[in-house]
Design a protein around this motif. Structure first.
Motif, PDB file in Angstrom:
ATOM      1  N   UNK A  53     -77.679 -82.629 -43.355  1.00 40.20           N
ATOM      2  CA  UNK A  53     -78.247 -83.966 -43.118  1.00 40.20           C
ATOM      3  C   UNK A  53     -79.418 -83.953 -42.134  1.00 40.20           C
ATOM      4  N   UNK A  54     -79.781 -82.789 -41.653  1.00 44.44           N
ATOM      5  CA  UNK A  54     -80.950 -82.607 -40.773  1.00 44.44           C
ATOM      6  C   UNK A  54     -80.796 -83.249 -39.398  1.00 44.44           C
ATOM      7  N   UNK A  55     -79.562 -83.551 -39.021  1.00 39.62           N
ATOM      8  CA  UNK A  55     -79.318 -84.092 -37.685  1.00 39.62           C
ATOM      9  C   UNK A  55     -79.333 -82.940 -36.682  1.00 39.62           C
ATOM     10  N   UNK A  56     -79.904 -83.172 -35.510  1.00 39.74           N
ATOM     11  CA  UNK A  56     -79.848 -82.148 -34.469  1.00 39.74           C
ATOM     12  C   UNK A  56     -78.659 -82.415 -33.561  1.00 39.74           C
ATOM     13  N   UNK A  57     -77.824 -81.400 -33.393  1.00 34.97           N
ATOM     14  CA  UNK A  57     -76.637 -81.531 -32.557  1.00 34.97           C
ATOM     15  C   UNK A  57     -76.867 -80.851 -31.214  1.00 34.97           C
ATOM     16  N   UNK A  58     -76.339 -81.494 -30.176  1.00 31.06           N
ATOM     17  CA  UNK A  58     -76.411 -80.927 -28.832  1.00 31.06           C
ATOM     18  C   UNK A  58     -75.013 -80.447 -28.470  1.00 31.06           C
ATOM     19  N   UNK A  59     -74.847 -79.141 -28.346  1.00 32.15           N
ATOM     20  CA  UNK A  59     -73.521 -78.572 -28.102  1.00 32.15           C
ATOM     21  C   UNK A  59     -73.469 -77.923 -26.728  1.00 32.15           C
TER      22      UNK A  59
END
Ligand SMILES: [Zn+2]
Length: 149
Positions: free
Chosen positions: A102-108
């Motif tokens: 979905x092209x979302x950027x995740x901050x982990x």
């Protein structure tokens, strides 16, 4: 001074595009100190001319439009490097990873150990697998003197 202000009234001034063009001019100018090239000199002069022209321009609508086009191109060009920049800036705190579905950027948060990690995208529930070569650093707040001997 009032004459200067009157002259400057309604002029466009400086914007992002002008700053960018001026930086290019400076780069070309510095190169020109070491390497004489007619074409480079001409491009440099042209850039300087455009910056000055835009500064004194009274067609604010047109100059604003140009700046918007420049910002659009800049954002598009820099977009693929955004996560690289984020990952470098927060290399001791977070991992930024893009969900390929979905092209979302995740901050982990950084893992405690290096290796292959998994995460679940909150938007599309896709399982993300990635290799993390960084890990959380343990900071020493208080050093125990007795342990040193
Ligand atoms: Zn996703």
């Amino acid at each position: 001074m009032s004459n200067f202000l009157r002259m400057m009234y309604g002029r466009y001034g400086v914007d992002n595009l002008s700053k960018f063009l001026f930086s290019l001019y400076i780069i070309i100018f510095v190169i020109g100190l070491f390497y004489k090239n007619f074409i480079l000199d001409t491009i440099g002069l042209l850039l300087l001319f455009i910056v000055i022209f835009r500064f004194f321009s009274k067609n604010i609508y047109k100059r604003t439009k140009e700046n918007q086009i420049y910002l659009k191109i800049k954002n598009k060009t820099l977009k693929p490097f955004k996560n690289i920049k984020r990952n470098f800036k927060e290399r001791n705190e977070h991992v930024y990873k893009k969900c390929h579905k979905c092209k979302t950027t995740l901050k982990l948060p950084l893992p405690y150990e290096r290796g292959i990690k998994h995460a679940k995208c909150p938007t599309c529930k896709n399982k993300i697998t990635f290799l993390c070569l960084r890990k959380q650093k343990i900071e020493i707040i208080k050093d125990n003197e007795r342990m040193k001997k």
